[in-house]
Design a protein around this motif. Structure first.
Motif, PDB file in Angstrom:
ATOM      1  N   UNK A   1      -4.587   2.775   0.444  1.00 47.62           N
ATOM      2  CA  UNK A   1      -4.358   3.687  -0.688  1.00 47.62           C
ATOM      3  C   UNK A   1      -5.303   4.881  -0.606  1.00 47.62           C
ATOM      4  N   UNK A   2      -6.554   4.638  -0.258  1.00 48.19           N
ATOM      5  CA  UNK A   2      -7.525   5.729  -0.156  1.00 48.19           C
ATOM      6  C   UNK A   2      -7.112   6.733   0.916  1.00 48.19           C
ATOM      7  N   UNK A   3      -6.546   6.222   2.014  1.00 45.88           N
ATOM      8  CA  UNK A   3      -6.168   7.109   3.115  1.00 45.88           C
ATOM      9  C   UNK A   3      -4.852   7.830   2.855  1.00 45.88           C
ATOM     10  N   UNK A   4      -3.970   7.254   2.055  1.00 47.97           N
ATOM     11  CA  UNK A   4      -2.628   7.791   1.925  1.00 47.97           C
ATOM     12  C   UNK A   4      -2.393   8.725   0.760  1.00 47.97           C
ATOM     13  N   UNK A   5      -3.110   8.550  -0.335  1.00 48.96           N
ATOM     14  CA  UNK A   5      -2.844   9.365  -1.525  1.00 48.96           C
ATOM     15  C   UNK A   5      -3.361  10.793  -1.329  1.00 48.96           C
TER      16      UNK A   5
ATOM     17  N   UNK B   1       0.810  -1.208   0.000  1.00 52.33           N
ATOM     18  CA  UNK B   1       0.000   0.000   0.000  1.00 52.33           C
ATOM     19  C   UNK B   1       0.846   1.261   0.000  1.00 52.33           C
ATOM     20  N   UNK B   2       1.970   1.252   0.759  1.00 52.54           N
ATOM     21  CA  UNK B   2       2.873   2.403   0.764  1.00 52.54           C
ATOM     22  C   UNK B   2       3.363   2.709  -0.652  1.00 52.54           C
ATOM     23  N   UNK B   3       3.750   1.662  -1.367  1.00 57.51           N
ATOM     24  CA  UNK B   3       4.248   1.847  -2.733  1.00 57.51           C
ATOM     25  C   UNK B   3       3.150   2.327  -3.669  1.00 57.51           C
TER      26      UNK B   3
ATOM     27  N   UNK C   1       1.709   9.187 -10.754  1.00 54.85           N
ATOM     28  CA  UNK C   1       1.167   8.936 -12.089  1.00 54.85           C
ATOM     29  C   UNK C   1      -0.309   9.277 -12.240  1.00 54.85           C
ATOM     30  N   UNK C   2      -1.047   9.404 -11.125  1.00 55.86           N
ATOM     31  CA  UNK C   2      -2.486   9.663 -11.174  1.00 55.86           C
ATOM     32  C   UNK C   2      -3.182   8.696 -12.136  1.00 55.86           C
ATOM     33  N   UNK C   3      -3.017   7.385 -11.926  1.00 59.87           N
ATOM     34  CA  UNK C   3      -3.607   6.430 -12.873  1.00 59.87           C
ATOM     35  C   UNK C   3      -5.098   6.238 -12.658  1.00 59.87           C
ATOM     36  N   UNK C   4      -5.756   5.766 -13.699  1.00 55.88           N
ATOM     37  CA  UNK C   4      -7.145   5.349 -13.565  1.00 55.88           C
ATOM     38  C   UNK C   4      -7.224   4.003 -12.849  1.00 55.88           C
ATOM     39  N   UNK C   5      -6.202   3.153 -13.091  1.00 59.76           N
ATOM     40  CA  UNK C   5      -6.207   1.818 -12.499  1.00 59.76           C
ATOM     41  C   UNK C   5      -4.795   1.393 -12.123  1.00 59.76           C
TER      42      UNK C   5
ATOM     43  N   UNK D   1      -6.539   8.524  -4.105  1.00 59.09           N
ATOM     44  CA  UNK D   1      -6.577   7.107  -3.784  1.00 59.09           C
ATOM     45  C   UNK D   1      -7.971   6.538  -3.714  1.00 59.09           C
ATOM     46  N   UNK D   2      -8.949   7.382  -3.471  1.00 64.72           N
ATOM     47  CA  UNK D   2     -10.318   6.891  -3.379  1.00 64.72           C
ATOM     48  C   UNK D   2     -10.948   6.612  -4.718  1.00 64.72           C
ATOM     49  N   UNK D   3     -10.412   7.222  -5.774  1.00 63.01           N
ATOM     50  CA  UNK D   3     -11.017   7.047  -7.097  1.00 63.01           C
ATOM     51  C   UNK D   3     -10.270   6.062  -7.983  1.00 63.01           C
ATOM     52  N   UNK D   4      -9.050   5.677  -7.593  1.00 59.32           N
ATOM     53  CA  UNK D   4      -8.285   4.757  -8.430  1.00 59.32           C
ATOM     54  C   UNK D   4      -8.824   3.337  -8.286  1.00 59.32           C
TER      55      UNK D   4
END
Length: 402
Positions: free
Chosen positions: A348-352, A312-314, A322-326, A357-360
């Motif tokens: 991921x949702x909490x860290x980005x 998750x850290x990575x 990168x702001x990826x979609x997936x 992170x909530x939308x990826x």
């Protein structure tokens, strides 16, 4: 640009049109002539002539369509010939996997040959030759085998297919493609395994239609990755981009072979999972079965949970950069995610930053154990897809005079 002497401009245009149609069939699956007309923008008679030519070359065939939903004559469906095939090879620290892959990404056969230690290039090539020899019945069903593609866990020079550095395999400046070509008598190509996995998922798997994707693959030799940004795979100045396994996830972590500490592939690794499960080796299916059997084990849940948290850290870093979609996870990382997907999603949702992170979308790669073989096959299919007539005619001529 002027055409070459003796080669009419119309011939070059026709070659480009053949390539476009065959590539569509290879990547999109069977299409009707009407669909090909819409997708290419060619007129109906041109599409008819091109599909007829591909059929003559043995690269495509047509089938009768299903009953039409409305009045009018239904259009025949055109298929890439899945019996035009390549060999695909994935050497790793504990096994050499060899596949027979047809046009359209169809894996006809996959054989995993386990090894007691890291194979040398000579040993990997010898294993490949032996495995291919045991595929006689499958090879006999193919119309033609046109090349070899290799997916290597390391840095591969795209100009000549040599392996510059594969540290886990202990390979350095090795002419892998030359050795494969000499052993099997077919043109050979090689690339980084994670980059090829990204390509395979973008063409046939979970990343189809997605312009911004990060892909991570985990195997016995470590973690590699790739990114597609704005529809363009990131290659880097020398083609070596994508060493995502060396992202720092723990400042006081374990030493990595790269000379640093706490790299993702050092902290999140297949060996740690296998040791806790009491296994020495396992393919992906065996790993998942063992993880399912150990789901109530506190010891295994602790190891898997720790690895998920560090993964998750990575992933947070990759989402921020990168702001990826997936984000797609292949190999043992896909199995790790499937063990407790919500744990990784929450991290991921909490860290980005900025709620990214909530939308990826985070999911496992769709191609499973076939992933790297399909990616390697794309390398070997590339010359055919670029100029179907020229390569097909050249191979036929060579076979007639062989």
């Amino acid at each position: 640009m002027p055409t070459k002497p003796g080669k009419p401009r119309s011939e070059g245009i026709r070659a480009q049109n053949l390539a476009r149609v065959l590539t569509l069939l290879h990547r999109s699956g069977p299409l009707s002539r009407a669909e090909l007309t819409r997708l290419t923008g060619f007129n109906r008679s041109t599409v008819g002539a091109l599909t007829t030519e591909l059929g003559r070359l043995g690269l495509a065939y047509e089938t009768e369509p299903a009953a039409p939903a409305r009045a009018g004559r239904p259009s025949p469906r055109v298929h890439a010939n899945e019996r035009i095939a390549v060999l695909a090879v994935h050497p790793d620290v504990d096994a050499v996997t060899v596949g027979l892959v047809g046009l359209g990404g169809k894996v006809h056969r996959r054989i995993r040959h386990e090894t007691e230690r890291c194979p040398s290039v000579a040993e990997a090539v010898d294993i490949t030759r032996t495995v291919v020899g045991g595929m006689a019945s499958s090879l006999a069903l193919m119309d033609r085998v046109i090349g070899i593609g290799a997916a290597v866990p390391g840095l591969v020079d795209s100009s000549d297919g040599s392996v510059r550095l594969a540290p886990h395999l202990k390979w350095e400046d090795e002419p892998l493609t030359t050795a494969l070509q000499d052993a099997l008598g077919l043109p050979a190509y090689a690339g980084n395994d994670a980059t090829l996995g990204t390509l395979a998922e973008s063409v046939f798997g979970a990343a189809v239609g997605k312009a911004n994707v990060v892909y991570l693959n985990g195997s016995a030799s470590g973690i590699g990755g790739g990114a597609v940004v704005g529809g363009v795979p990131l290659g880097g100045a020398a083609g070596f981009a994508g060493e995502l396994g060396h992202t720092l996830v723990r400042t006081d972590g374990l030493p990595c072979h790269c000379g640093r500490r706490g790299c993702l592939e050092t902290e999140v690794n297949l060996g740690g999972l296998l040791e806790t499960l009491g296994l020495g080796h396992a393919d992906l299916d065996e790993l998942e079965a063992a993880m399912e059997a150990a789901k109530d084990s506190a010891a295994f849940r602790a190891v898997a949970g720790r690895q998920l948290d560090l993964l998750g850290e990575a992933v947070v870093n990759f989402v921020n950069v990168f702001n990826p979609r997936a984000v797609l996870l292949g190999g043992f990382l896909g199995a790790l995610w499937a063990f407790d997907p919500e744990r990784l999603h929450r991290a991921v949702a909490a860290g980005a930053i900025g709620g990214l992170g909530g939308s990826v979308e985070i999911r496992r790669a769709a191609l499973g154990a076939d992933l790297l073989l399909v990616g390697a096959a794309e390398l070997a299919f590339s010359p055919l897809l670029s100029d179907p007539a020229a390569l097909s005619n050249a191979i036929s001529s060579a076979e007639q005079h062989g």
